[in-house]
Scaffold this active site. Sequence first.
Site, PDB file in Angstrom:
ATOM      1  CB  SER A 191      -0.903   0.014   1.234  1.00  0.00           C
ATOM      2  OG  SER A 191      -1.741  -1.111   1.243  1.00  0.00           O
TER       3      SER A 191
HETATM    4  N1  SAM Z   1       0.734  -5.872   4.524  1.00  0.00           N
HETATM    5  C1  SAM Z   1       1.207  -6.010   3.170  1.00  0.00           C
HETATM    6  C2  SAM Z   1       2.482  -5.263   2.923  1.00  0.00           C
HETATM    7  O1  SAM Z   1       2.936  -4.509   3.809  1.00  0.00           O
HETATM    8  O2  SAM Z   1       3.083  -5.465   1.858  1.00  0.00           O
HETATM    9  C3  SAM Z   1       0.120  -5.656   2.189  1.00  0.00           C
HETATM   10  C4  SAM Z   1      -0.209  -6.795   1.307  1.00  0.00           C
HETATM   11  S1  SAM Z   1      -1.531  -6.756   0.195  1.00  0.00           S
HETATM   12  C5  SAM Z   1      -2.266  -5.166   0.224  1.00  0.00           C
HETATM   13  C6  SAM Z   1      -2.732  -7.820   1.010  1.00  0.00           C
HETATM   14  C7  SAM Z   1      -2.281  -9.215   1.288  1.00  0.00           C
HETATM   15  O3  SAM Z   1      -3.366  -9.938   1.866  1.00  0.00           O
HETATM   16  C8  SAM Z   1      -1.826 -10.012   0.075  1.00  0.00           C
HETATM   17  O4  SAM Z   1      -0.525 -10.453   0.278  1.00  0.00           O
HETATM   18  C9  SAM Z   1      -2.813 -11.186   0.030  1.00  0.00           C
HETATM   19  O5  SAM Z   1      -2.269 -12.378  -0.454  1.00  0.00           O
HETATM   20  C10 SAM Z   1      -3.223 -11.277   1.488  1.00  0.00           C
HETATM   21  N2  SAM Z   1      -4.475 -12.000   1.735  1.00  0.00           N
HETATM   22  C11 SAM Z   1      -5.635 -12.006   1.038  1.00  0.00           C
HETATM   23  N3  SAM Z   1      -6.540 -12.824   1.602  1.00  0.00           N
HETATM   24  C12 SAM Z   1      -5.942 -13.374   2.706  1.00  0.00           C
HETATM   25  C13 SAM Z   1      -6.357 -14.278   3.715  1.00  0.00           C
HETATM   26  N4  SAM Z   1      -7.572 -14.849   3.732  1.00  0.00           N
HETATM   27  N5  SAM Z   1      -5.479 -14.602   4.685  1.00  0.00           N
HETATM   28  C14 SAM Z   1      -4.227 -14.058   4.711  1.00  0.00           C
HETATM   29  N6  SAM Z   1      -3.780 -13.200   3.778  1.00  0.00           N
HETATM   30  C15 SAM Z   1      -4.628 -12.837   2.795  1.00  0.00           C
END
Ligand code: SAM
Length: 212
Positions: free
Chosen positions: A57
């Site tokens: 983000s």
């Molecule tokens: N916190 C991250 C960073 O600092 O880079 C942001 C990552 S991105 C906006 C959102 C993440 O949520 C992705 O890596 C995606 O794979 C993960 N995600 C989606 N659904 C999920 C779930 N049910 N459980 C865990 N992670 C999940």
Amino acid sequence: MDRKTVTDMLKKYGYITSPEVEKAFLTVPRESFVLPGYRDRAYADTPLPILCGQTISAPSMIAIMLEVSQLARGISVLEVGCGSGYNVALIAEIVGEDNVLSIERIPELAEWGKENLKSAGYSVTVVIGDGTLGYPEKAPYHRIISTAAAPRIPSPWVNQLEPDGLIVCPVGSKHWYQELEVAQKTEKGDLVITHHGGCAFVPLIGEEGFRQ
Ligand code: SAM
């Protein structure tokens, strides 16, 4: 832009309001958490692509989420969606490495996030799993912070939250538009929800989230 310049800018425009979040932004090297081809844009205030079609983000969005999370040393945090590991490194700077763990659905991303954290000097636990179910093994938490957008706040998170604890989560449609919600659990176990503006996150995919 560099780390100090973007931090000063986020402070000037009111995204960063606390010394804790300011210190975390000044400390964590964002360039260690972006793909090599994007290192020269690591401190631009914009989301960047990471692996597997996911994103890291924009710094201003991350600052908003950290400020509404009201973090302090010793507070226990479950981060849902480790991705690059950048956000959880910032959280670890504030609450302490041992008080936060992150859950990631995509194994390749969990591994990459772990490598980034390690090479930046952070020892944070990252587990692979469906974060829509929370992570009962280490519950209860004072905060559950989701960096992916949910159709509604998953009920397992409420069960795994301390009374007075906060859930911070973008809630809305699967693509393009959601609102950032902060849900505080009352002593009786209800949620009091406040809204903190529009946002656009990748979807939270899982049993209590969106279908793939
Ligand atoms: N916190 C991250 C960073 O600092 O880079 C942001 C990552 S991105 C906006 C959102 C993440 O949520 C992705 O890596 C995606 O794979 C993960 N995600 C989606 N659904 C999920 C779930 N049910 N459980 C865990 N992670 C999940």
